[in-house]
Design an enzyme around this catalytic site. Structure first.
Site, short mmCIF file in Angstrom:
data_model
loop_
_atom_site.label_atom_id
_atom_site.label_comp_id
_atom_site.label_asym_id
_atom_site.label_seq_id
_atom_site.Cartn_x
_atom_site.Cartn_y
_atom_site.Cartn_z
CE LYS A 157 -129.81 -10.25 88.58
NZ LYS A 157 -129.58 -8.96 89.28
CD GLU A 199 -128.96 -6.58 86.17
OE1 GLU A 199 -130.04 -6.01 86.37
OE2 GLU A 199 -128.20 -6.92 87.09
CE1 TYR A 201 -121.02 -10.77 86.23
CE2 TYR A 201 -119.08 -10.50 84.84
CZ TYR A 201 -119.68 -11.02 85.98
OH TYR A 201 -118.94 -11.77 86.86
CG HIS A 207 -124.60 -8.15 97.42
ND1 HIS A 207 -125.40 -8.91 96.61
CD2 HIS A 207 -125.35 -7.78 98.47
CE1 HIS A 207 -126.59 -9.00 97.16
NE2 HIS A 207 -126.59 -8.33 98.30
CE LYS A 236 -126.72 -11.52 100.41
NZ LYS A 236 -128.00 -10.95 100.85
CD GLU A 274 -130.01 -8.77 97.60
OE1 GLU A 274 -129.60 -9.10 96.46
OE2 GLU A 274 -130.10 -9.56 98.55
NE ARG A 292 -136.06 -13.59 101.52
CZ ARG A 292 -134.75 -13.48 101.60
NH1 ARG A 292 -134.19 -13.22 102.77
NH2 ARG A 292 -133.97 -13.60 100.54
CB VAL A 295 -129.90 -15.12 106.58
CG1 VAL A 295 -128.89 -15.84 107.47
CG2 VAL A 295 -130.76 -16.13 105.84
#
Lengths: 498, 176
Positions: A157, A199, A201, A207, A236, A274, A292, A295
């Site tokens: 990642k 990391e 998988y 999620h 998403k 998350e 932040r 959405v």
């Protein structure tokens, strides 16, 4: 106290922020690109000016934005999401210009926005993280040592950003050197930061994220979870709360840990932690924090009755600790199910290619339990410069079934033409057994697509995929002017069964 | 440069007159105030009008109200007021506003009212002067001259004599 708010964004989020700011009695201003002079948030602004220059770049031009905010007399800047929202240099420049940045401190953006550093902070706060190595890797030999230790498959990642860029799944040691190089190149191009890390998988995962609110003085609360597993290529599509996958005990534990992580860094304002949840388990692992407003924040607003933008403004405008909602023992949380669908200008029939052009017809839904956050209006155009989110359609219900039924109908009522949108596709997706049962994961959308392709190859559609096919046919026909009356989607919807 | 008056109708129905002057470059001066640039951000066929006056946003709904002129519902600075524009002031204002920001670009001349095109006095590539008559439009048994708000070159003539047009229909495009 913030009195004059400048909105450094566009589209639905600018409108959403302007609504709260107006209700709070603030003077509202914004600056718009040459492509955006008709956007509805400007009608709610008291003052405005044009950002002269390339419309694709002006909202990213920190100097131009701050200059505009100054000229319009603002004392605070709300960055919305995207653009400069997670840019620490921008946050610092806003403060240096004598205005309040509505969000975390620049130091917190650096510490939590960087995935490698965020893993370290989580580890320190006792939050479980995905097995892996909390440091950036550079050479293939080091990568192999780490991968061998945690076991394949592993995930490479990007440290500096998300959205699937700079991300590679590696099944074996043989694939590792090549995948590492490609991930580094991609991360460098996308985020100007080639650092990657490794990391474990999790092949089949959900999620789930926690909305947190911190006062900036070491107090923080969790405002519950959002389940965001309905994704297509890491984007998403549908979000809901509560998560159908978690027991209330697990959700509460996840929330408490997220709040303690936020508190440990004295987080200021709204943020999202998350987590991934291996499918079929109650285990969870922290992956990253978004510093932040997200959405999908209205899902949380509907479940709590809060206005998160109001909370952000209140916290950013105070030099003292502000009381946080639900922080008193026994605070009442609404017992509501909320679900959101993202209506995006994409042609679901042509591999979700962006669909641009003038909007001749825009009819948005309403009704019991429906909320719509949208900038789309007839007469405006979807330009190629920006994110193609047109509207967020949300539904609430006393039960998940009721909320899903309302959302499915609302998506049917959403008529947009000739620009193509995800609305018919998502309406059909809501009717899929895998979604209705709640037993879905981040691979569900891709599997449904694959099974549709296989079925079409065998020239025999099963009833489930026929719904998707019918929806895609609807979207192909442009959805123009009439409610679609295809038999398959109707047959399965809960509002007709009940 | 031309003078116009706006009649502002307050909540109590008292009317207040507002004098303003349109400059040729599109700036607008209220009486005893310095002139500021003004720009139409959006005008839809359904009456929606959003104007940037200096750096102030003004929203309006334009409703055609026959003989007393056009009625606008205006909100500015958080207040909503009804505003009535006498004569053809709104068209003049809108065209001047558009012209100010269309210099070096194209300017759409639209029909202010539904009507019948009686005569088209220009053709593609003609050079036109400001205030020159472009089209004669018959509406309510009156002949109305549609004039060029700005000097320029005719890019497109979108209508023909004898054609019926709706309010807001594109008549002519001018390169300014």
């Amino acid at each position: 106290m913030i009195q004059k708010l400048f909105i450094a964004n566009r589209g639905e989020i600018a409108l959403r922020i302007a609504r709260t700011a107006r209700r709070l009695g603030l003077t509202v201003s914004s600056a718009f690109s040459s492509a955006d002079c008709g956007l509805p948030h400007l009608r709610l602004c008291h003052r405005a000016m044009e950002l002269v220059g390339d419309p694709a770049r002006v909202y990213l031009d920190s100097g131009k934005i701050i200059d505009a905010a100054r000229k319009l007399g603002a004392d605070a800047i709300h960055p919305g999401y995207g653009f400069l929202a997670e840019n620490e240099d921008f946050a610092a420049a806003v403060q240096d210009a004598g205005m309040a940045f509505i969000g975390p401190t620049p130091e917190q953006i650096v510490a939590l926005g960087d995935k490698v550093q965020a893993r370290k902070a989580a580890l320190a706060a006792g939050v479980p993280i995905v097995p892996g190595e909390s440091k950036a890797i550079s050479d293939a030999a080091a990568a192999k040592t780490i991968a061998d230790r945690i076991g394949y498959p592993v995930l490479i990642k990007a440290a500096g950003g998300g959205g699937g860029r700079g991300m590679r799944v590696v099944d074996s040691a043989a694939q590792l050197p090549d995948a590492l190089l490609r991930a580094q190149t991609e991360a460098g191009a996308a985020f100007n930061d080639p650092r990657v890390f490794i990391e474990k998988y999790v092949a089949r995962a959900r999620h789930v994220e926690i909305q947190v609110l911190g006062d900036g003085f070491g107090n923080a609360v969790s405002l519950g979870e959002r389940e965001c597993s309905v994704q297509r290529r890491h984007q998403k599509l549908i979000e809901e709360s509560p998560s159908p996958a978690l027991t209330r005990e697990t959700a509460a534990k996840m929330g408490a840990l997220a709040a303690s992580l936020a508190a440990s860094v004295k987080y200021r304002g709204a943020g999202t932690m998350e987590f991934i949840v291996p499918f079929g388990t109650q285990d969870f692992f922290f992956i990253e924090m978004n510093t932040r407003l997200q959405v999908e924040h209205p899902v949380t607003e509907l479940c709590t009755g809060l206005d998160l933008v109001e909370e952000q403004i209140r916290i950013a405008g105070s030099s003292e600790p502000q009381p946080l909602p639900f922080s008193k023992p026994g605070s009442k949380v609404l017992d509501i199910h909320a679900i959101e669908a993202r209506v995006i200008a994409e042609d679901t029939d042509a591999d979700f290619r962006p669909s641009c052009g003038k909007l001749d017809l825009v009819m948005l839904p309403s009704g019991p339990g429906i909320r719509v956050d949208a900038w789309a209006e007839a007469g405006l155009s979807v330009t190629p410069y920006y994110d193609s989110l047109l509207a967020k359609v949300l539904a609430t219900g006393q039960t998940r079934e009721q909320a899903i039924g309302r959302l499915a109908l609302a998506l049917d009522e959403t008529l947009i033409s000739p620009v193509r949108t995800t609305a018919p596709y998502l309406a059909a997706l809501l009717m899929q057994d895998e979604f209705r049962s709640g037993a879905y994961d981040t691979g569900t959308v891709a599997r449904l697509k694959q099974s549709k392709a296989n079925n079409e190859k065998e020239a025999g559609l099963d009833p489930g995929t026929a719904v998707i096919a019918a929806a895609e046919k609807m979207s192909r026909n442009g959805h123009s002017g009439m409610l679609p009356r295809g038999p398959a989607p109707r047959r399965l919807s809960s509002w007709q069964q009940s | 440069m031309s003078s116009h008056s706006l009649v502002l109708r307050a909540q109590d129905d008292a009317e207040k007159s507002l004098q303003f002057t349109l400059h040729d470059d599109g700036r607008v001066a209220l009486k005893d105030q310095p002139a500021v640039p003004i720009r139409v951000l959006r005008r839809d066929g359904n009456g929606l009008l959003t104007v940037l006056w200096g750096d102030t946003i003004i929203n309006a709904i334009v409703v055609s109200s026959g003989e007393r002129g056009e009625l606008l519902q205006i909100s500015a600075g958080g207040r909503t007021e009804a505003l009535r524009l006498r004569d053809a002031a709104i068209d003049a204002m809108e065209q001047a506003l558009a012209a100010a920001h269309q210099t070096g670009g194209t300017l759409d001349i639209r029909s202010p009212i539904p009507g019948l095109v009686k005569a088209v006095l220009v053709k593609t590539d003609d050079a036109v002067a400001a205030q020159q008559t472009l089209i004669v439009l018959e509406a309510m048994k009156m002949e109305n001259e549609i004039i060029a708000p700005h000097a320029g070159t005719i890019l497109t003539v979108a209508v023909k004599p004898g054609q019926a047009v709706a309010a807001g229909a594109l008549l002519i495009k001018i390169q300014t």
